[in-house]
Design an enzyme around this catalytic site. Structure first.
Site, PDB file in Angstrom:
ATOM      1  N   LYS A  64      96.083  39.908 -17.195  1.00 16.77           N
ATOM      2  CA  LYS A  64      94.923  39.549 -16.378  1.00 16.77           C
ATOM      3  C   LYS A  64      93.984  38.582 -17.089  1.00 16.77           C
ATOM      4  CE  LYS A  64      94.647  43.613 -13.370  1.00 16.77           C
ATOM      5  NZ  LYS A  64      93.755  44.647 -12.795  1.00 16.77           N
ATOM      6  N   GLY A 131      86.998  49.386 -19.742  1.00 15.95           N
ATOM      7  CA  GLY A 131      88.160  48.510 -19.639  1.00 15.95           C
ATOM      8  C   GLY A 131      87.989  47.464 -18.547  1.00 15.95           C
TER       9      GLY A 131
END
Length: 248
Positions: A64, A131
């Site tokens: 990502k 996260g």
């Protein structure tokens, strides 16, 4: 036939292929959704070279962030949180691909939680976890006008620890979002360590986990009369947002 897909490694339990291929079949869309397991992110170039019909792809762990260096455009939201999970592919006149990156986690989350927010007493939120998912949730909550505070197991800048989540703090922070894996199958007996006895009917608990349907975190909240919601609708809305991005 148009092609869509997902890149990541590994991809054994990805939700997206089943969701999109069922959608294509049900809506008579001439397209297919495939997995592209990439042991290294540099393999993305080969996928683009050998799949000219590729119109878009999702991005999952661990790419990502790494995929961002391959993109020609990154949306302000994705740039702000430092993660892309949807890439739209078009082609220039010379045939080379043009890649645009977005983050549909923000869209899915805000669309899912917004109907439950009461502006009278949902003004501040605790985001548990630090996260990638928590970054999207934190950004989305701020977009919705809430003040946020991150909770971590360790001391970090701009965060508090679970030991600092007191009953007094929960009087002020009435929205709590779990972005940790605590409670995810098969660890049904785990939950974030907060004083659940301090929760009330004014509290809203949102868990990004959707397996099981009701985590221990949500169960404990419901026992105190709190509004609760799991992450299944967010997942579906996130996928829908990706489809909108690819076709807009």
């Amino acid at each position: 036939m148009k092609k869509f897909g997902i890149i990541g490694y590994p991809l054994g339990h990805s939700f997206s292929p089943g969701y999109f291929n069922e959608k294509f079949q049900n809506e008579n869309i001439d397209a297919v959704y495939e997995k592209y397991e990439l042991p290294v992110i540099t393999d993305l170039q080969a996928v683009l070279d050998y799949t000219p019909e590729l119109c878009g792809f999702n991005v999952t762990i661990p790419y990502k962030e790494k995929v961002m260096s391959y993109l020609d455009y990154i949306s302000p939201e994705a740039r702000a949180i430092g993660a892309v999970n949807v890439v739209k592919v078009t082609h220039r006149d010379n045939g080379t691909p043009h890649l645009e990156g977005f983050n549909s986690d923000i869209i899915g989350f805000t669309r899912s939680i917004q109907p439950l927010l009461n502006p009278l007493f949902h003004k501040k939120a605790l985001v548990m976890g630090t996260g990638g998912a928590s970054k999207a949730v934190n950004y989305g909550l701020r977009q919705l006008g809430l003040d946020t505070l991150l909770v971590s197991r360790f001391h970090k800048n701009d965060t508090i620890t679970y030991e600092q989540v007191t009953p007094e703090l929960l009087e002020e922070y009435t929205v709590i979002v779990n972005c940790t894996p605590k409670g995810m199958a098969p660890h049904f007996d785990e939950c974030p360590n907060i004083p659940y006895e301090a929760l009330t009917t004014r509290h809203l608990l949102f868990d990004l986990i959707y397996n099981p349907d009701e985590t221990l975190f949500l169960k404990k909240g419901k026992q105190q009369g709190a509004i609760t919601k799991n992450g299944l609708e967010m997942l579906l809305l996130q996928a829908q947002a990706g489809w909108e991005i690819w076709n807009k």
